[in-house]
Design an enzyme around this catalytic site. Sequence first.
Site, PDB file in Angstrom:
ATOM      1  N   LYS A 168       0.851  -1.204   0.000  1.00 41.09           N
ATOM      2  CA  LYS A 168       0.000   0.000   0.000  1.00 41.09           C
ATOM      3  C   LYS A 168       0.881   1.247   0.000  1.00 41.09           C
ATOM      4  CE  LYS A 168      -0.355  -0.188   5.026  1.00 41.09           C
ATOM      5  NZ  LYS A 168      -1.217  -0.592   6.153  1.00 41.09           N
ATOM      6  N   ARG A 193     -10.782   0.210  14.531  1.00 41.25           N
ATOM      7  CA  ARG A 193     -10.767   0.955  13.271  1.00 41.25           C
ATOM      8  C   ARG A 193     -11.771   0.278  12.343  1.00 41.25           C
ATOM      9  NH1 ARG A 193      -4.586   1.790  11.304  1.00 41.25           N
ATOM     10  NH2 ARG A 193      -5.110  -0.323  10.625  1.00 41.25           N
ATOM     11  N   TYR A 228      17.755  29.251   9.536  1.00 38.32           N
ATOM     12  CA  TYR A 228      16.566  30.014   9.929  1.00 38.32           C
ATOM     13  C   TYR A 228      16.344  29.946  11.432  1.00 38.32           C
ATOM     14  CZ  TYR A 228      15.019  30.387   5.071  1.00 38.32           C
ATOM     15  OH  TYR A 228      14.914  30.674   3.740  1.00 38.32           O
ATOM     16  N   MET A 284      13.890  24.177   3.274  1.00 35.90           N
ATOM     17  CA  MET A 284      13.174  23.496   2.188  1.00 35.90           C
ATOM     18  C   MET A 284      14.106  22.649   1.319  1.00 35.90           C
ATOM     19  SD  MET A 284      10.812  25.059  -0.861  1.00 35.90           S
ATOM     20  CE  MET A 284       9.488  25.658   0.148  1.00 35.90           C
TER      21      MET A 284
HETATM   22  C1  PLP Z   1      -0.469  -1.716   6.648  1.00 34.72           C
HETATM   23  C2  PLP Z   1      -1.064  -2.949   7.125  1.00 34.72           C
HETATM   24  C3  PLP Z   1      -0.254  -4.035   7.465  1.00 34.72           C
HETATM   25  C4  PLP Z   1       1.248  -3.984   7.450  1.00 34.72           C
HETATM   26  O1  PLP Z   1       1.702  -3.443   8.665  1.00 34.72           O
HETATM   27  P1  PLP Z   1       3.264  -3.336   8.971  1.00 34.72           P
HETATM   28  O2  PLP Z   1       3.330  -2.819  10.360  1.00 34.72           O
HETATM   29  O3  PLP Z   1       3.810  -2.348   7.993  1.00 34.72           O
HETATM   30  O4  PLP Z   1       3.820  -4.687   8.790  1.00 34.72           O
HETATM   31  C5  PLP Z   1      -0.870  -5.203   7.846  1.00 34.72           C
HETATM   32  N1  PLP Z   1      -2.213  -5.302   7.893  1.00 34.72           N
HETATM   33  C6  PLP Z   1      -3.019  -4.274   7.593  1.00 34.72           C
HETATM   34  C7  PLP Z   1      -4.488  -4.446   7.683  1.00 34.72           C
HETATM   35  C8  PLP Z   1      -2.480  -3.058   7.207  1.00 34.72           C
HETATM   36  O5  PLP Z   1      -3.283  -2.044   6.909  1.00 34.72           O
END
Ligand code: PLP
Length: 367
Positions: free
Chosen positions: A35, A130, A258, A306
């Site tokens: 993802k 969640r 800065y 930046m």
């Molecule tokens: C992102 C995600 C993972 C992976 O988690 P990590 O801590 O990066 O291994 C696993 N399961 C779900 C449902 C996620 O959204």
Amino acid sequence: MPRPIEALIHTTALAHNLARARDSAPDAKVWAVVKADAYGHGIERAFEGLRAADGFALLDLDEAQRLRKLDWRGPILLLEGCFEARDLELCSRLKLWHAVHCEQQIDWLAMHKTHEPHRVFLKLNSGMNRLGFTPAAFRGAWNRLNALPQVDEISLMTHFSDADAQRLGQDGIAHQLALFDELTADLPGERSLANSAATLRHATRVRSDWVRAGIMSYGGVPDFPEHDDAHWDLRPAMTLRSKIIATQNLQPGDTVGYGSSFTADKPMRIGIVACGYADGYPRHAPTGTPVLVDGLATTTVGRVSMDMLSVDLTALPEARFGSEVTLWGQGPRGRNLPIDAVARSAGTIGYELMCALARRVPVSTVD
Ligand SMILES: *Cc1c(COP(=O)(O)O)cnc(C)c1O
């Protein structure tokens, strides 16, 4: 000449880290979680290193399409399932497996016209609060899915909130694990419970037919600083590096950058690095954040701006204009700078830094 900053994606490190997930959970199949554009690495770039995975897990339908374009024919799981009814058409067409976490998603499935029934991952909210069905609603959801001709196999999933540490001073996963086991004991189907932290820390306790290896695939350590990359034998899959484009000699009382947030209390030499927050380096990294110059450890001084940041060269007489600076990842002379150490100094986690690598940084894939 282009600005000297660049990011490298290390194919061998990805493959090594994925193999570590397999070693940790030898009886499980491994989802490479890709993802957020493979945690900022780029799905297309990360694919080569992760292709030994049993499947890919992600959220965006667009990213699923990109994987199919890479000719990945194996399993793809949508971790949050569909966001609207018509997403199911793409699931049917691309043979995507999808999470089912709420009643609306079952309603859409019930109305979906498809020749081939779908494989779904029914999600239990075991305490993360969640996504997922409450313990009270879980069995009803399973029965509903089981009665649908649109559904082929029902797998079971949940997600741990504290697999990386303790929870409220106690074992981090025990309460969720017990609830999951109790609610699913007599149900058939494969299970998917473990993220990276659970895969590394709790594999012997958690029956997870599919582990979900996210951060560990990229060499990030889910329970840093309790453990580090050497402890888990993980390798950085992303390097952010640049060069020194100027040096300055400071006298006591001189300030840097800065807000003049840093004042020299002795004669110092500093290097100006072509890397700033517009590249994805965290602006909140304070003076003292670790950095490598020609593979040697030193720290940042003053505020990150930046396009530039400053590093202390006082103890590095060899460092000069053009010296290589490793902001995180694999440095020269075999020295690594864990992204987690930089993140920790900046008050965040390695996940956020990887995902925030800015578009203006040129990226190449290396071995
Ligand atoms: C992102 C995600 C993972 C992976 O988690 P990590 O801590 O990066 O291994 C696993 N399961 C779900 C449902 C996620 O959204």
